[in-house]
Structures are given as C-alpha cells and as structure tokens.
Scaffold this motif. Sequence first.
Motif, mmCIF file in Angstrom:
data_model
loop_
_atom_site.group_PDB
_atom_site.id
_atom_site.type_symbol
_atom_site.label_atom_id
_atom_site.label_comp_id
_atom_site.label_asym_id
_atom_site.label_seq_id
_atom_site.Cartn_x
_atom_site.Cartn_y
_atom_site.Cartn_z
ATOM 1 N N HIS A 56 0.833 -1.210 0.000
ATOM 2 C CA HIS A 56 0.000 0.000 0.000
ATOM 3 C C HIS A 56 0.868 1.260 0.000
ATOM 4 O O HIS A 56 0.609 2.202 -0.759
ATOM 5 N N LEU A 57 1.886 1.267 0.823
ATOM 6 C CA LEU A 57 2.780 2.435 0.866
ATOM 7 C C LEU A 57 3.531 2.596 -0.446
ATOM 8 O O LEU A 57 3.782 3.718 -0.892
ATOM 9 N N LEU A 58 3.885 1.501 -1.063
ATOM 10 C CA LEU A 58 4.596 1.578 -2.342
ATOM 11 C C LEU A 58 3.735 2.229 -3.416
ATOM 12 O O LEU A 58 4.239 2.931 -4.286
ATOM 13 N N ALA A 59 2.434 2.006 -3.344
ATOM 14 C CA ALA A 59 1.536 2.606 -4.329
ATOM 15 C C ALA A 59 1.484 4.122 -4.214
ATOM 16 O O ALA A 59 1.128 4.806 -5.174
ATOM 17 N N TRP A 60 1.855 4.666 -3.059
ATOM 18 C CA TRP A 60 1.817 6.123 -2.819
ATOM 19 C C TRP A 60 3.196 6.665 -2.473
ATOM 20 O O TRP A 60 3.337 7.753 -1.943
ATOM 21 N N ARG A 61 4.242 5.948 -2.795
ATOM 22 C CA ARG A 61 5.600 6.294 -2.372
ATOM 23 C C ARG A 61 6.145 7.579 -2.989
ATOM 24 O O ARG A 61 7.080 8.172 -2.468
ATOM 25 N N CYS A 62 5.602 8.020 -4.109
ATOM 26 C CA CYS A 62 6.172 9.194 -4.781
ATOM 27 C C CYS A 62 6.075 10.462 -3.939
ATOM 28 O O CYS A 62 6.837 11.382 -4.150
ATOM 29 N N GLY A 63 5.182 10.530 -3.003
ATOM 30 C CA GLY A 63 5.107 11.678 -2.102
ATOM 31 C C GLY A 63 5.869 11.469 -0.805
ATOM 32 O O GLY A 63 5.821 12.300 0.095
ATOM 33 N N LEU A 64 6.594 10.346 -0.710
ATOM 34 C CA LEU A 64 7.333 10.014 0.504
ATOM 35 C C LEU A 64 8.834 10.138 0.272
ATOM 36 O O LEU A 64 9.339 9.786 -0.782
ATOM 37 N N ALA A 65 9.531 10.613 1.293
ATOM 38 C CA ALA A 65 10.994 10.658 1.242
ATOM 39 C C ALA A 65 11.575 9.391 1.857
ATOM 40 O O ALA A 65 12.595 8.883 1.395
ATOM 41 N N GLN A 66 10.914 8.859 2.916
ATOM 42 C CA GLN A 66 11.423 7.675 3.611
ATOM 43 C C GLN A 66 10.274 6.889 4.228
ATOM 44 O O GLN A 66 9.243 7.460 4.610
ATOM 45 N N ILE A 67 10.490 5.595 4.349
ATOM 46 C CA ILE A 67 9.581 4.691 5.059
ATOM 47 C C ILE A 67 10.415 3.974 6.120
ATOM 48 O O ILE A 67 11.416 3.337 5.801
ATOM 49 N N HIS A 68 10.012 4.112 7.376
ATOM 50 C CA HIS A 68 10.706 3.451 8.488
ATOM 51 C C HIS A 68 9.736 2.494 9.167
ATOM 52 O O HIS A 68 8.535 2.733 9.190
ATOM 53 N N TYR A 69 10.274 1.434 9.751
ATOM 54 C CA TYR A 69 9.452 0.490 10.486
ATOM 55 C C TYR A 69 10.251 -0.039 11.666
ATOM 56 O O TYR A 69 11.483 -0.030 11.664
ATOM 57 N N SER A 70 9.534 -0.492 12.664
ATOM 58 C CA SER A 70 10.173 -1.232 13.756
ATOM 59 C C SER A 70 9.232 -2.358 14.158
ATOM 60 O O SER A 70 8.008 -2.234 14.033
ATOM 61 N N LEU A 71 9.819 -3.435 14.606
ATOM 62 C CA LEU A 71 9.055 -4.601 15.024
ATOM 63 C C LEU A 71 9.182 -4.802 16.516
ATOM 64 O O LEU A 71 10.289 -4.745 17.063
ATOM 65 N N ASN A 72 8.064 -5.003 17.161
ATOM 66 C CA ASN A 72 8.032 -5.369 18.575
ATOM 67 C C ASN A 72 8.806 -4.399 19.463
ATOM 68 O O ASN A 72 9.441 -4.807 20.430
ATOM 69 N N GLY A 73 8.808 -3.125 19.116
ATOM 70 C CA GLY A 73 9.475 -2.111 19.923
ATOM 71 C C GLY A 73 10.979 -2.058 19.773
ATOM 72 O O GLY A 73 11.655 -1.343 20.505
ATOM 73 N N GLU A 74 11.528 -2.814 18.837
ATOM 74 C CA GLU A 74 12.979 -2.816 18.622
ATOM 75 C C GLU A 74 13.399 -1.583 17.826
ATOM 76 O O GLU A 74 12.586 -0.735 17.488
ATOM 77 N N ALA A 75 14.656 -1.490 17.501
ATOM 78 C CA ALA A 75 15.201 -0.337 16.781
ATOM 79 C C ALA A 75 14.527 -0.168 15.417
ATOM 80 O O ALA A 75 14.214 -1.138 14.728
ATOM 81 N N GLU A 76 14.342 1.075 15.067
ATOM 82 C CA GLU A 76 13.732 1.423 13.789
ATOM 83 C C GLU A 76 14.693 1.147 12.632
ATOM 84 O O GLU A 76 15.894 1.343 12.758
ATOM 85 N N GLN A 77 14.139 0.689 11.528
ATOM 86 C CA GLN A 77 14.926 0.445 10.320
ATOM 87 C C GLN A 77 14.248 1.138 9.145
ATOM 88 O O GLN A 77 13.045 1.380 9.166
ATOM 89 N N GLN A 78 15.010 1.427 8.130
ATOM 90 C CA GLN A 78 14.444 2.059 6.944
ATOM 91 C C GLN A 78 14.115 0.991 5.909
ATOM 92 O O GLN A 78 14.912 0.083 5.665
ATOM 93 N N TYR A 79 12.945 1.107 5.317
ATOM 94 C CA TYR A 79 12.569 0.240 4.211
ATOM 95 C C TYR A 79 12.910 0.991 2.932
ATOM 96 O O TYR A 79 12.427 2.102 2.701
ATOM 97 N N ASP A 80 13.752 0.420 2.117
ATOM 98 C CA ASP A 80 14.164 1.065 0.875
ATOM 99 C C ASP A 80 13.205 0.682 -0.238
ATOM 100 O O ASP A 80 13.290 -0.414 -0.805
ATOM 101 N N ALA A 81 12.295 1.590 -0.547
ATOM 102 C CA ALA A 81 11.306 1.360 -1.595
ATOM 103 C C ALA A 81 11.937 1.573 -2.959
ATOM 104 O O ALA A 81 12.940 2.275 -3.097
#
Length: 137
Positions: A56-81
């Motif tokens: 879903h985010l990939l479908a609207w990525r052109c207005g985004l500079a970065q996508i970050h995620y974290s799992l289970n409260g761990e350190a945030e990581q960047q998703y490279d679209a």
Amino acid sequence: MYRTAIATVLMMSLTPPALAQNFTTADEVRPILDATKGSWVAVREYDGKDLLYFTHLLAWRCGLAQIHYSLNGEAEQQYDAEPCYEDEAQPNAIKVVDKLPYLEFGLNSIEMVTVRLVFDDGAEATTSYERAQIMTP
C-alpha cells in the motif's frame, strides 16, 4: 446511452498521462495515506515465515521521502522502496524489479509493527499496529 459510453471511453483515452497520474507529492498523497492508515502494512504467514508487506505504501511512495518500520518495539529500520518513476506515465507503478514489496521474518515473530513515514516536505506520520490488526489470510 451507447454514444455517451463511447464518448467517455474516448475522452479517457485522450487524457494525458501526466494529468491522469498525479499523486507524486506529499500534498497529494498525505490525505490518501491519512485516510488509509489501517492499510499501510500487512502481515501474512507463508511458507513457515511472517511476511511484512509494504504494498500500500509503495503505491503512494512518490510523495514520501522515507519509510521506516520497527518490530516489537525494537530499533527502527528504513525500508528502501523502489524509486518513483517520475519520467514515466505511471510514476507510482510497482515494478518489483530489484526488490520485493515485503520483508521476511521468522514465523510468528511479528507481534507489533510501528511505521513512520517521512513525506517529501519533511512532515512525518507514525502509526502502530498489533499483529491481529494487519493479518491477511
């Protein structure tokens, strides 16, 4: 009725791609992403793994500079679209050439996902999801 349908189809086919496919800036995608926060990511169990989808985010990525995620409260990581194809008729097309629209994790390892978006204007939006909220069959 038949003439109206033909005229509508002809008009749609004559619409320049640049006009038909905007949604390439934060101002254009922010209202859509705000309205669809529940769909930003999804988790699917497949082949003994948890797959975290960003489709879903990939479908609207052109207005985004970065996508970050974290799992289970761990350190945030960047998703490279994959990049926005601004020089093409469909800049938001998902081509899946070099990168799949999901990440793989151990089965049942995803309990919570937090997503932080950085829009191309510098603004940010963050949302967290419990596994059950974003599970797909």
